[in-house]
Write an enzyme that holds these catalytic residues in place. Structure first.
Site, mmCIF file in Angstrom:
data_model
loop_
_atom_site.group_PDB
_atom_site.id
_atom_site.type_symbol
_atom_site.label_atom_id
_atom_site.label_comp_id
_atom_site.label_asym_id
_atom_site.label_seq_id
_atom_site.Cartn_x
_atom_site.Cartn_y
_atom_site.Cartn_z
ATOM 1 N N ILE A 18 0.849 -1.194 0.000
ATOM 2 C CA ILE A 18 0.000 0.000 0.000
ATOM 3 C C ILE A 18 0.886 1.246 0.000
ATOM 4 O O ILE A 18 0.543 2.260 -0.612
ATOM 5 C CB ILE A 18 -0.945 0.015 1.243
ATOM 6 C CG1 ILE A 18 -1.727 -1.312 1.371
ATOM 7 C CG2 ILE A 18 -1.882 1.218 1.221
ATOM 8 C CD1 ILE A 18 -2.692 -1.617 0.264
ATOM 9 N N CYS A 41 7.774 -0.471 8.303
ATOM 10 C CA CYS A 41 6.994 -0.630 7.061
ATOM 11 C C CYS A 41 7.918 -1.044 5.916
ATOM 12 O O CYS A 41 8.891 -0.350 5.619
ATOM 13 C CB CYS A 41 6.267 0.646 6.678
ATOM 14 S SG CYS A 41 5.316 0.412 5.154
ATOM 15 N N GLY A 65 0.148 -11.690 13.346
ATOM 16 C CA GLY A 65 0.690 -12.376 12.175
ATOM 17 C C GLY A 65 -0.119 -13.633 11.943
ATOM 18 O O GLY A 65 0.137 -14.670 12.541
HETATM 19 C C1 LIG Z 1 -3.389 -4.225 3.633
HETATM 20 C C2 LIG Z 1 -2.471 -4.088 4.798
HETATM 21 C C3 LIG Z 1 -2.043 -2.825 5.198
HETATM 22 C C4 LIG Z 1 -1.193 -2.678 6.290
HETATM 23 N N1 LIG Z 1 -0.813 -1.430 6.688
HETATM 24 C C5 LIG Z 1 -0.060 -1.265 7.808
HETATM 25 C C6 LIG Z 1 0.255 0.024 8.298
HETATM 26 O O1 LIG Z 1 -0.167 1.055 7.781
HETATM 27 N N2 LIG Z 1 1.039 0.099 9.411
HETATM 28 C C7 LIG Z 1 1.504 -1.012 10.076
HETATM 29 O O2 LIG Z 1 2.198 -0.870 11.090
HETATM 30 N N3 LIG Z 1 1.204 -2.258 9.622
HETATM 31 C C8 LIG Z 1 0.445 -2.411 8.519
HETATM 32 N N4 LIG Z 1 0.112 -3.665 8.091
HETATM 33 C C9 LIG Z 1 0.651 -4.829 8.814
HETATM 34 C C10 LIG Z 1 -0.352 -5.391 9.832
HETATM 35 O O3 LIG Z 1 -0.686 -4.429 10.816
HETATM 36 C C11 LIG Z 1 0.205 -6.661 10.509
HETATM 37 O O4 LIG Z 1 1.374 -6.325 11.220
HETATM 38 C C12 LIG Z 1 0.557 -7.762 9.528
HETATM 39 O O5 LIG Z 1 -0.329 -7.771 8.432
HETATM 40 C C13 LIG Z 1 0.570 -9.154 10.173
HETATM 41 O O6 LIG Z 1 -0.695 -9.470 10.715
HETATM 42 P P1 LIG Z 1 -1.819 -10.307 9.892
HETATM 43 O O7 LIG Z 1 -1.154 -11.517 9.310
HETATM 44 O O8 LIG Z 1 -2.878 -10.622 10.910
HETATM 45 O O9 LIG Z 1 -2.334 -9.393 8.825
HETATM 46 C C14 LIG Z 1 -0.743 -3.827 6.994
HETATM 47 C C15 LIG Z 1 -1.180 -5.105 6.585
HETATM 48 C C16 LIG Z 1 -2.032 -5.242 5.520
HETATM 49 C C17 LIG Z 1 -2.486 -6.620 5.123
#
Ligand SMILES: Cc1cc2nc3c(=O)[nH]c(=O)nc-3n(C[C@H](O)[C@H](O)[C@H](O)COP(=O)(O)O)c2cc1C
Length: 304
Positions: free
Chosen positions: A71, A131, A244
């Protein structure tokens, strides 16, 4: 009655279930699916000082048991966020944790934190030093213990709010980075952010997302995340927010047993927007069924 209450720094949560940055927008998008009041806390999409358009499309693609995203921190910038998004977020009820990131260097983190610190109603700050989707930044702050220490120390000096530092899994020894954040004064760490990854369309031979590589999330990364939470928990004393690939109650409980005080739900929200509320109920049931009175007894209770 089981006790789900936990504490992170000065932050008191009625339950340990949060929604992860970037996977829950500014919460408005989810209000028709659930009672948002029930959430332990809401972490906002990462905000930068100035507005960012983000990366070119396509910015996401599905992968086996997960997804890639790039993104590129699209957000309206701090000023617009405070004016247009924050009032609605604050009306919801659960503590609001504002995620911030710098587009330049450590100074911008400090400037952002100083501004956010002035807003009394914001419960905590999450420092996104991890990020993976900002172009031209081959080495993240969170890949270097010294740089991490410097940023966290700088921010700690300008805010008395609960400070959470979000770590990257794209490192060799994540516990070393976690230790640097603890030494610099963070109140908690959150982990993991996405894992840098790539997916190629074999017909066109082109990467499936425009910025070539992106961040992998979803169940595919869960065992890596659980391992990292477990490793970090052995090296630091401050609370861990684990995430995660959490998709349901068993996967949330797995993180807590590994050492997480709270958990955050990301990608699963795209599949089932009610999943976080279901997990809160599920954790309660798990504790009852296992005769555990308080969630605090479960944290780090792994039997090795
Ligand atoms: C579409 C998307 C956008 C994300 N944007 C951010 C963000 O702006 N800031 C951030 O710290 N993490 C961001 N993440 C990471 C998530 O907060 C998380 O750390 C990561 O996806 C692992 O968790 P999950 O497997 O449950 O998604 C984003 C993840 C996804 C999928």
């Amino acid at each position: 009655m089981v006790d789900l209450r936990i504490k992170i720094g000065e932050l008191k949560l009625k339950n340990p279930v949060m929604v992860a940055s970037g996977a829950f927008g500014y919460a408005e998008e989810f209000k028709d699916f659930m009672n948002l009041k029930e959430l332990g806390a809401i972490v906002t999409k990462t905000i930068t000082l100035k507005p960012r358009q983000g990366n070119p499309a396509p910015r996401t693609c599905e992968t086996p048991a997960g997804m890639l995203n790039s993104i590129g921190l699209e957000n309206p910038g701090l000023e617009v966020f405070i004016r247009e998004k924050l009032p609605l977020l604050l009306k919801i009820g659960p503590p609001i944790i504002v995620s911030i990131a710098s587009e330049s260097g450590p100074e911008e983190f400090v400037e952002l934190a100083r501004k956010v610190d002035k807003i009394k109603e914001i419960a905590a700050i999450e420092l996104n030093i991890s990020c993976p989707n900002i172009r031209g930044k081959p080495l993240l702050i969170s890949q270097d213990p010294k740089a991490t220490y410097g940023v966290v120390r700088g921010v700690r000096r300008v805010t008395s709010k609960t400070l959470i530092t979000k770590l990257s899994p794209n490192v060799t020894f994540i516990a070393d980075i976690a230790k640097a954040t603890e030494a610099a004064g963070t109140d908690a760490v959150s982990l993991i952010n996405t894992i840098t990854a790539m997916s190629i369309d074999v017909k066109t031979r082109k990467p499936k997302i425009a910025s070539l590589t992106g961040g992998l999330s979803g169940p595919a990364i869960r065992p890596v995340a659980v391992r990292m939470v477990w490793e970090v928990n052995q090296k630091i004393k401050i609370p861990i927010i684990g995430m995660g690939g959490i998709m349901d109650t068993p996967s949330a409980v797995e993180f807590i047993i590994a050492g997480a005080t709270a958990i955050s739900v990301g990608t699963a929200n795209f599949i089932n927007p009610r999943v976080s509320i279901e997990i809160i109920k599920g954790i309660k049931k798990y504790l009852q069924e296992n005769n555990i009175n308080s969630i605090n007894e479960l944290i780090g209770s792994i039997r090795c």
